[in-house]
Write a protein that holds these residues in place. Structure first.
Motif, PDB file in Angstrom:
ATOM      1  N   UNK A 129      -7.220  -3.403   4.227  1.00 17.22           N
ATOM      2  CA  UNK A 129      -7.866  -2.949   3.000  1.00 17.22           C
ATOM      3  C   UNK A 129      -6.925  -2.743   1.832  1.00 17.22           C
ATOM      4  N   UNK A 130      -5.720  -3.271   1.927  1.00 16.37           N
ATOM      5  CA  UNK A 130      -4.730  -3.137   0.854  1.00 16.37           C
ATOM      6  C   UNK A 130      -4.615  -4.459   0.099  1.00 16.37           C
ATOM      7  N   UNK A 131      -4.189  -4.413  -1.166  1.00 15.45           N
ATOM      8  CA  UNK A 131      -4.027  -5.664  -1.909  1.00 15.45           C
ATOM      9  C   UNK A 131      -2.891  -6.512  -1.340  1.00 15.45           C
ATOM     10  N   UNK A 132      -3.144  -7.808  -1.218  1.00 15.55           N
ATOM     11  CA  UNK A 132      -2.182  -8.719  -0.618  1.00 15.55           C
ATOM     12  C   UNK A 132      -0.887  -8.880  -1.389  1.00 15.55           C
ATOM     13  N   UNK A 133      -0.922  -8.664  -2.708  1.00 17.22           N
ATOM     14  CA  UNK A 133       0.293  -8.860  -3.506  1.00 17.22           C
ATOM     15  C   UNK A 133       1.405  -7.878  -3.128  1.00 17.22           C
ATOM     16  N   UNK A 134       1.054  -6.789  -2.464  1.00 16.92           N
ATOM     17  CA  UNK A 134       2.068  -5.820  -2.028  1.00 16.92           C
ATOM     18  C   UNK A 134       3.086  -6.498  -1.105  1.00 16.92           C
ATOM     19  N   UNK A 135       2.678  -7.569  -0.451  1.00 16.04           N
ATOM     20  CA  UNK A 135       3.565  -8.281   0.476  1.00 16.04           C
ATOM     21  C   UNK A 135       4.848  -8.733  -0.210  1.00 16.04           C
ATOM     22  N   UNK A 136       4.800  -8.986  -1.501  1.00 19.25           N
ATOM     23  CA  UNK A 136       5.998  -9.433  -2.203  1.00 19.25           C
ATOM     24  C   UNK A 136       7.055  -8.336  -2.302  1.00 19.25           C
ATOM     25  N   UNK A 137       6.671  -7.101  -2.037  1.00 17.02           N
ATOM     26  CA  UNK A 137       7.639  -6.010  -1.993  1.00 17.02           C
ATOM     27  C   UNK A 137       8.657  -6.180  -0.878  1.00 17.02           C
ATOM     28  N   UNK A 138       8.319  -7.008   0.110  1.00 19.66           N
ATOM     29  CA  UNK A 138       9.251  -7.251   1.210  1.00 19.66           C
ATOM     30  C   UNK A 138      10.545  -7.885   0.693  1.00 19.66           C
ATOM     31  N   UNK A 139      10.468  -8.623  -0.393  1.00 13.51           N
ATOM     32  CA  UNK A 139      11.679  -9.220  -0.959  1.00 13.51           C
ATOM     33  C   UNK A 139      12.625  -8.140  -1.490  1.00 13.51           C
ATOM     34  N   UNK A 140      12.061  -7.057  -2.011  1.00 15.20           N
ATOM     35  CA  UNK A 140      12.903  -5.941  -2.443  1.00 15.20           C
ATOM     36  C   UNK A 140      13.523  -5.264  -1.218  1.00 15.20           C
ATOM     37  N   UNK A 141      12.685  -4.989  -0.206  1.00 15.28           N
ATOM     38  CA  UNK A 141      13.146  -4.265   0.967  1.00 15.28           C
ATOM     39  C   UNK A 141      14.069  -5.041   1.882  1.00 15.28           C
ATOM     40  N   UNK A 142      13.971  -6.383   1.849  1.00 12.94           N
ATOM     41  CA  UNK A 142      14.758  -7.176   2.793  1.00 12.94           C
ATOM     42  C   UNK A 142      15.804  -8.081   2.139  1.00 12.94           C
TER      43      UNK A 142
END
Length: 141
Positions: free
Chosen positions: A54-67
């Protein structure tokens, strides 16, 4: 005799700033492998998992910051404490997304199924609490 051995050993191995550097390099480099895999294969599967929750899919791009971004900051020792916080948060979110079914599980060799995730998370917290040390772009106390 044991006290003398301990004293000599401590004298030659008491290098906390080198320990901080080694910790930063180890966790930063190992996490970069995960980030490079995301560059090579994309984050579509993470986006799908987020949308299932139920979360917005664009949040997945935050993985580039974290990884990618935070491991590089940790390696060079710049903004180390906030980068390590984001690093730890990233692994916590990843564990919540894909690993919670393994929380009470052991592997075939008796290890906790979330051992790697715990190691990355706690390593990030250790770096956050210890700081970069003197072998860094920006020295922190």
């Amino acid at each position: 005799m044991l006290k003398t051995i301990d004293s000599v050993f401590t004298r030659y191995t008491n290098h906390p700033d080198f320990g901080r550097l080694l910790l930063r390099l180890t966790f930063g480099i190992l996490m970069l492998f995960h980030g490079v895999a995301k560059i090579d294969h994309g984050v579509g599967w993470i986006s799908a998992l987020l949308e299932q929750k139920g979360l917005p899919g664009f949040i997945a791009y935050g993985v580039f910051i974290g990884e990618i971004v935070t491991p590089v900051l940790i390696i060079i020792g710049w903004l180390t404490r906030p980068a390590a916080f984001i690093y730890a948060f990233n692994i916590l979110v990843a564990t919540l997304l894909v690993g919670m079914g393994k929380f009470y599980s052991l592997t075939d060799v008796g290890a906790w199924a979330l051992e790697s995730e715990a190691l990355y998370f706690l390593g990030g917290l250790c770096i956050m609490f210890l700081g970069a040390g003197k072998y860094a772009v920006s020295r922190q106390p």
